[in-house]
Every structure is written in C-alpha cells, then in structure tokens.
Design a protein around this motif. Structure first.
Motif, short mmCIF file in Angstrom:
data_model
loop_
_atom_site.label_atom_id
_atom_site.label_comp_id
_atom_site.label_asym_id
_atom_site.label_seq_id
_atom_site.Cartn_x
_atom_site.Cartn_y
_atom_site.Cartn_z
N GLY A 155 0.82 -1.21 0.00
CA GLY A 155 0.00 0.00 0.00
C GLY A 155 0.85 1.26 0.00
O GLY A 155 1.97 1.29 0.51
N GLY A 164 -2.22 -2.13 6.17
CA GLY A 164 -2.57 -3.04 5.10
C GLY A 164 -1.66 -4.26 5.08
O GLY A 164 -0.55 -4.25 5.63
N ARG A 191 1.88 -3.86 3.00
CA ARG A 191 2.85 -2.99 3.68
C ARG A 191 3.36 -3.68 4.95
O ARG A 191 4.55 -3.56 5.29
N ASN A 238 3.60 -2.12 -6.64
CA ASN A 238 2.19 -1.73 -6.67
C ASN A 238 1.98 -0.91 -7.94
O ASN A 238 2.64 0.11 -8.15
#
Length: 958
Positions: A224, A229, A232, A251
């Motif tokens: 993230g 999250g 992460r 990402n």
C-alpha cells in the motif's frame, strides 16, 4: 486438448495421461499427449534445439523437420504410436514417443509387446530431470497399452541419454553394434525402479520448497501507498527480520517517480525490476491476482506466496478461481503456497525471512512447523515461543509454513524438504486434513526413521478446491495407520508443543522405566499414577521433602540417571516457602549439571507455581545472553517479566540475537541439554510416553521385516482366473466356488460348504462331508450372526441334522429365505475376521479382529497397509485389545497364532499382487490350537485403475 475434427486415434484423447510434475530443480512442467493441433508448437520447439542435440536424436545432421515429419510426430493412435510433451508456459520443452514394433523392428500392433522409444530435450532445459520424468510417464502409458519392453538406440557420445535409461532402475540389457548402443528395458516395475522414482520425487519436491523458503530475492506485490494493510505489513516484517537478499515493493498504483517505500526499492510492475525475483509475495485482491501471476511468470519468478483471500474458502466461484490460479502458475513452472496463506518463515542466519503476517520473527531453533490456517499457525508460534505457562522456551523454529488453502504446496511437499534439512531436528504439523494418506504415510515412515514427526490430525474434509481422492476410512483407522508409520499422534496444540520441546533437546528413552524424584510427595504420586495410565513402568517416587536443596536434587538426579534400571527421570518441584527467585536458577543449574553427567537419558521437570524455574532451566543451558546467565534470569525492563512472558500485546517477542540464535540452531546432538518443564504431571508424562513409544518404533523400524515368499503360490494362475472372471463384468462379487478356487492359488483353503435347499439335500451333503457337521443359514440378515441362532453345531447324525433343519425353518422361515448350507465341523478355537479393502486415498489396507458383536461394538480392529511384512503381521495380531484371548487368557487354550500370521501374509500377497482384488472378507477364521480354518470367504473384483500410487510422479490434479 484436441479440437481438430480430423480423426487421429482409435481411442479418445487420453486425458488421464495429463499430469503436472516437479522437476529436479524444483520448477514444474506439464506432461500431456501430443495431438494434431501441436504442429506449430513442435516446429517452434525444434527450432530451439541445438544442432548437436538434433544429431544425437536422428544420428545425422537434421536442421529442420519436414512436413512429413511434423505429420508423423503429431498424429498418434494412442495405442501403437504415442507421443508425450513436457510443456512450460504452453510451449514444448521436451518430447518423447514410442512406436510399437514386432520381429525385426517393423511397425506392429498388439499383441506385440515391444516398442521403440526416443527423446528430445531442449538444451536450455537439459539437466532438470525432464527426460527422467518423461520416461516414467511414457513407461506407464506403454504398460497400460500392453507393451512390456522398450528398445532404444543411442549414439555412444550421448552420455546424458544413456544415463537416463541406465539410472531408471528397470531391468535392462545393453549391447553395441554398428556404432550404436542398443538398450532394452523391461518395463515391469522393480523395487529399484520404485526406489529411484521415490528418491527423485523427494529431491524434486524438497528443492521446490527450498526455493520458496530460501529465495535469493523477494518482491512483495500489493504494498500500500499508506502505512497499514497486508502488503505494507509483510514488507515491514521481511525488512525488520533482517532478510539478506534484494527486497522490492510493487504496486501498479505507485507514482512513476516513487523510488522507495520504507527504504525498500519501489516498482509499479514486477517486470520493471532489473534483477531476478525468486519469490513473490502476493497481497492484492483476488480479481487482480491472475494479472500478477502472468507478470511474475513472464519475469521468471520461481514461486509465489499468495496471501490473498477470496478463493475456495469463499464458495464455488472461489473454488474455480483457485483452480485457475494453480493451472496458471504451473503453466509458468511456479509453485504456490496458499492462497489465503499466513506466510512462511525461515530463521536461518543467512536467510532470516519473515514473509508472513507474524509481526515478529520467532526465536531461531531446530523445529520445523506446518499449519494450514493462520490462526493455528500463530497459536503454534506463540505457544512455542512463550516461556511462561509452564513450558520452557528451550528451542525455537527453523522454518515455518502456514499454507492456507493448500492449493499446491501441501504438508507432503514440506515434509520432503524437512526430511533432508540439516537445520531441522523435529517436525511439528497441524493437519486439518490429509489429502493423500497413502503418500503421507510413506513419507512419514521415512522421515520418522530419521527425526521425530509430531502431528495433530484434524477430522475435516479434503482441502477445498483440491482435487484429491477422499478417503473412506474412519478417522481412527487413518490415525492408527499414521502411528504405524512412526508418526507421534497427539490431539491438541498443547500436546504438540509439549512433545516437540522434549524431542528437540532430550535423547529418546531406551524403554518405559521411569524414575520419579522431587520435593513433593503428592506431586510424585500423581506423576506415578499418570505413568501407569500411559503404560509406562514407574518406580516408586523418591520424596526429597520440601526442605530439599539444589544440592539434594543434584545428588538424587545423578543417582537416578546412573541407575541402569531407569530409562528416564521425571523431577517434580514445588516452591520452597520464603525462598527468593534466585534459588530457581540454582535448582535449574543443579538439574542441568546432573543431566549432563549422563547424557543418554531424558530428564523432564514438573513444576508448580515456580515463576522463574522454566526460564532458569533455559538460562542454565546458556541460551540467554551472558548478563542474564550471570544473574540467573533476565527481566524485561520495568515489567518484572522474563522475555517471552505473554503480556497480551504480542503473541511472541523478537528473537534474541547471537549468541542465542547460534546456540538455538545447534544440532541436537551437539547442543546443551535443555530440560523442558511442564506445569502439570499429565502433560509431562504424556510427552514422555509419546517419546517412549516413538523410541520403540525407531528400534523396530531398524529391522522392518520382510514379505515372505511362498513356493505354493500360483500368481500367474490367479491372474488368468481373475482376467477370465472380469471379462464377465466391470465389478463383481464372485461365487463361493470361484472364491475358493482363487484363494486356493495362494494357499488359502476354505472349508467346503454345500447348499442344502431341502432336508434331503442337507443329509446328502452331510454324508459327502462326513459327520459331525454344522448347519448354517447364509441369508444376508443371518450370515455371520451366530448370536441370532442361525447356526447349529456338532450335528453328529442324520436325526440331529433333520431336527436342526426343522428348528431353523420354524424360527426363520422357508429354506429359500434361509439359504442353508452344511459344512464339516472345524476344530474349536477363537473366531476371528480378516478383511482387506482398497481405499481410494490410503490404498490397500489389511484389517484383523475377533468375530462377534462385542468386537464390532467396541471397534476393536487393527489395520496395516499392504504389503504386510512378517513383523507387521505379528504386531497386527497383538494390536487388538482382545488379543489376550488368543494367548491363553485366564487359563484358556493358547491358539496357533503363527498359522494366523501366515494366513494374513498370504491374503496380503494376494491383494498386493493383483490390484483387481478390491475386497476380501474371511469370516469366520477359527484359530485352533493347531491351525487356522477359514469357514467363510467373499472376494470382490474390479478392473484396476489406469494409474496407481506406484505409477509415475504427478502433482495433485486440477
């Protein structure tokens, strides 16, 4: 697979020949038949092969395939001409074909049973074990089509291909003429061929797991942009654990100018990473996973840990999504842990990988741990790491795998890795299900012979979305089979860790004799009673009184360990009133030093409300930093707690750094003796009892016994009879006469019984058999139910026989409803039952018990996997609770158990030699003082499966 309308075969496309396999380097490939639609793939494949490899294949320069060649190599009838290809990413990497030949090498059809075989492997994939896997599969296909021998001509310089044939383990002939090496392979599986296959399977599957647990580089996909999250968090866990290799954050939503996330190099796509990526941790929503897998496959990623949920656990749609995920990953040669996984951990100092949702790295150690669900995984890590709760944190984790839905990598794969892992001494597994009990039992037996394997076995269904054969065996039967394989079966996580801690740092006890000593008489008596309940042989407890000093404990323990009549020692301890906690450290050091004097016997401690003893026992063995050892125990600043005490904030604490890490990973044979402490006598004694039973199994496994050969067995005659009977139907229970004929070919005689539809027929039968006789009703509701009164015994003459016939007719109805038979009387003895069944997952199982309602009610039946050795037959007879009835219980006559064991071995041979025999029931078998008499028998036949568990290596199908 084949979509063309052009007819090409006398058989339908053999989809059951398709298989995914693990190669020598841990990658995967798909093996499937070659069809008419593969022309372009074949041409492209051939273009990638070097001129040298082409020369070895065709014995001449052969730069390209002609149209005629392509047609020939893609058009097969799947009987006399078969071609298989190994594929990665949908493209061919190797091919093999056979052509049936007759006399002089000319093309032929059945019944000719010889075929010429040839391979071609792309140079880039040579050395990966592709040809060996293809040989296993083409040999299985050939046997299925009635081919018994392969012939191959190889140039002398083609050493790699010659080695493929010679290393396969088949019986072979080798000759040299006209400058060519000619090899002939007998395709009948041999013990050596099976051993070679299993060894290759082990190496390949172990390597595939090693690539996941010790990657050279890692990418976390789904990191993230903001803190928090799953992605992460995992990235932070990997970084904070001190992972040694390159780490990347990925990402697709990252800004193009973003260079780092939390100090880790950031990329929008894994394809943008400059270097190789060995492992990808996937933490994106399920709908985005296919695109991520495709990117990883194209970049050459070796394996995936998929944390994403939304798969088989979520219902039918998720189950199909999971199947598609596995198919896609395997197409690229990647293996998967997950989906819905908790992650993996490797505490090796040169790896230090925490690719999991665990916020802290567990303490390094010698225990390998496997669980399916994240909740169970975190509970295992927490329980093992915690020093409080009465169990010493005596060792830590080598590697940890929480596999989620187990769509691909399963407990079997990880077990293959741990078998040869030098950093793992003990294996702990929480198995909610066992998808392939037969394979697991085979692997467990081999692993348990080298290192302890402790298992909690759930009772759930097969893993969702996993295409495995479901077992029909009861849970208790599977558990019994696991114990016979050397598995230490426990029921709870607490027992799992209790046993693991004892086995990780204490030697195996040489027997069941237990010395008990301590400063509490009542605790000693409680321990004594628990030892008796667990089948151990405890000596009377030695009470040192509550005033005992550490020196008293040292002297008593040293004496107990030196006593040859003791195999292990349990020390019980309660706190001394008014004493300060440093006394805990003194006591721990006293016990440790005494145990070190006699290192061959295990020592356990049962302690009650001793806040520091568990920790001090660990500290006394030099597992804490030097300052802590000097003080006796280390306390967390401001808390008054020892490191590892649960405080509710974290399930476990960070690992201590070296020298602790190095000490904890020292092999058990070289490590200090860390004494496990338990807060309750029953927990300590249960762990000790499991260690005693496991030690006994290890000693017996060193001499596993043999499968006897009997000269009077007519294996070929039985095969002919079975073939003739199966021509009449797909599956059938054969008649009594046919059953007697088949069993007789294996030396099993069934006492003759003649039908008696009328009283006159009964009298005639009795005259033919000779008095005394028995009259039995064989109707399904009365068969083998002597308790219902459907049997009359010891009928000495015609008058008694007619009277008995009239009584049965009056009680149970007309003769056509009774189906009466007359049988000669057998010598009196103990009535038993012998059965075999073929379970789709566990394989062939031999069962034994006493006849009668009581045994059925109590489920007093023992089981062994077929083939049964002579040692296993002996133990099978003695494994039931009612076995004393066979050995002269309470003055009864001892019966002929050697004859019973021989009968069991003959039945085992019959079923093992002929997979068409899917069920056998011998009931009753009357075991007399001399001989065992089979009075009733039924046999069921069915066509054998196209592939059995001794067939070529395959991964579970999707």
């Amino acid at each position: 697979m084949r979509t063309s309308a052009e007819p090409q075969s006398r058989y339908e496309y053999p989809a059951h020949w398709e298989a995914d396999v693990v190669l020598r380097d841990g990658g995967t490939a798909r093996i499937r038949p070659i069809t008419v639609d593969d022309a372009d793939r074949l041409v492209h494949f051939y273009e990638q092969v070097s001129d040298e490899s082409k020369y070895y294949r065709f014995f001449a320069p052969y730069p390209r395939l002609s149209a005629k060649d392509v047609h020939r190599f893609t058009h097969h009838d799947f009987v006399d001409r078969v071609g298989l290809a190994a594929t990665v990413g949908g493209e061919f990497i190797a091919t093999v074909r056979y052509d049936r030949i007759g006399a002089g090498g000319a093309p032929a059809s059945g019944p000719a049973d010889e075929a010429e075989v040839a391979f071609l492997v792309q140079d880039a994939h040579q050395g990966r074990g592709v040809a060996s896997a293809l040989l296993e599969h083409i040999a299985a296909v050939a046997r299925e089509r009635g081919i018994r021998r392969f012939a191959a001509e190889v140039l002398p310089a083609n050493n790699k291909m010659i080695k493929v044939f010679t290393d396969a383990g088949y019986t072979q002939k080798r000759s040299f003429e006209d400058g060519v090496v000619r090899l002939e392979l007998d395709l009948e599986p041999t013990d050596r061929a099976l051993a070679v296959q299993y060894a290759r399977e082990q190496r390949a599957e172990a390597r595939s797991v090693q690539r996941l647990l010790a990657p050279g580089s890692v990418a976390v996909i789904g990191v993230g942009r903001a803190p928090g999250g799953v992605g992460r968090s995992v990235l932070a866990n990997i970084r904070d654990a001190g992972y040694e290799g390159p780490l990347y954050a990925v990402n697709k939503a990252f800004p193009e100018d973003l260079a780092e996330v939390d100090g880790v190099a950031a990329y929008r796509c894994v394809r943008d990473v400059d270097g190789p990526v060995d492992l990808a941790v996937v933490a994106v929503p399920a709908e985005y996973v296919p695109a991520v897998v495709a990117e990883c496959g194209e970049h050459g990623v070796q394996g995936l840990v998929v944390l994403s949920a939304g798969y088989a656990e979520s219902g039918p749609e998720g189950k199909e999504r999971q199947r598609a995920l596995v198919r896609q990953a395997r197409a690229y040669g990647m293996r998967i842990i997950g989906p819905n996984a908790f992650g993996v951990i490797n505490t090796a100092p040169d790896v230090r990988l925490n690719a999991s949702l665990a916020p802290e790295m567990p303490r390094p150690g010698r225990i390998g741990m496997f669980a399916q669900s994240g909740a169970i995984g975190i509970a295992l890590l927490s329980r093992l790491h915690r020093r409080g709760g009465g169990v010493t944190g005596t060792t830590g984790v080598s590697t940890f795998v929480s596999a989620g839905n187990r769509a691909d990598v399963s407990g079997n794969d990880v077990l293959q890795y741990w078998y040869e892992d030098p950093d793992t001494d003990v294996v702990l597994m929480y198995l909610e299900t066992i998808g392939n009990p037969r394979k697991f039992t085979r692997l467990a037996r081999r692993t348990a012979a080298a290192k302890p394997l402790v298992v909690v076995q759930g009772t759930g269904t097969a893993p969702q979305g996993h295409a495995v054969r479901a077992t029909r065996l009861p849970h208790a039967t599977v558990s019994a089979l696991l114990r016979q394989a050397g598995v230490i079966r426990v029921d709870t996580i607490t027992e799992l860790v209790d046993a693991g801690l004892l086995l990780a740092r204490q030697p195996l006890p040489a027997g069941p004799r237990v010395a008990i000593l301590g400063n509490s008489e009542s605790l000693g008596v409680l321990t004594y009673d628990r030892c008796l309940a667990e089948g151990l042989r405890p000596a009377r407890p030695l009470d040192l009184t509550t005033g005992a000093t550490p020196e008293d404990f040292h002297r008593a323990l040293s004496a107990a360990l030196a006593d040859d009549t003791n195999d292990s020692v349990v020390v019980t301890a309660i706190p001394a009133i008014g004493e300060a906690s440093p006394r805990d450290a003194e006591l721990a050091e006293a016990l440790r030093s005494a145990a070190a004097g006699v290192p061959g016997k295990p020592v356990l401690v049962v302690h009650v409300e001793l806040g520091g003893l568990a920790e001090a026992l660990s500290a006394a063995a030099s597992t804490a930093p030097a300052a802590a050892r000097a003080a006796g125990i280390e306390r967390a600043p401001g808390t008054g707690k020892a490191p590892g005490d649960g405080d509710g904030a974290h399930p476990f604490r960070p690992a201590e750094r070296p020298p602790t890490a190095e000490a904890d990973r020292t092999p058990a044979s070289e490590a200090p003796r860390l004494i496990p402490a338990y807060p309750a006598a029953e927990r300590a004694v249960r762990a000790l009892a499991e260690a005693v039973r496991y030690g006994q199994w290890r000693r017996e496994a060193a001499e596993p016994g043999r499968v006897p050969e009997y000269e009077d067995i007519d294996e070929k005659g039985a095969a002919r009879l079975i073939g003739e009977l199966l021509e009449r139907g797909e599956g059938l229970t054969i008649s009594d006469a046919q059953t007697c004929e088949l069993l007789a070919k294996y030396g099993i005689q069934v006492r003759r019984a003649l039908p008696a539809p009328t009283p006159e027929d009964a009298v005639a039968a009795a005259r033919a058999l000779g008095y005394p006789v028995a009259l039995k009703a064989t109707a399904p509701h009365l068969r083998h139910r002597a308790d219902l009164g459907g049997v009359r015994l010891d009928l000495a003459d015609e008058e008694q026989l007619r009277r008995a016939y009239a009584e049965l007719s009056e009680l149970f109805g007309k003769p056509e409803e009774l189906r009466p038979v007359v049988q000669g009387m057998a010598p009196r003895g103990v009535d038993t039952v012998v059965r075999t069944v073929i379970d789709p997952a566990a394989g062939a199982v031999l069962s034994f018990g006493l006849a009668g309602a009581a045994s059925q009610l109590l489920d007093d039946t023992a089981h062994r996997l077929i083939p049964v050795t002579d040692r296993e037959a002996t133990s099978l007879v003695r494994a039931i609770r009612t076995a004393p009835l066979l050995f002269g219980w309470r003055g009864s006559t001892r019966v002929d158990t050697p004859a019973l064991e021989e009968l069991l071995l003959r039945v085992s041979r019959l079923v093992d030699d002929h997979p068409e025999v899917v069920a056998v029931t011998l009931e009753p078998v009357v075991v007399a003082p001399h001989g065992a008499n089979v009075l009733g028998a039924t046999v069921r036949l069915a066509p054998p499966p196209a592939r059995d568990d001794h067939g070529p290596r395959t991964m579970p199908a999707y």
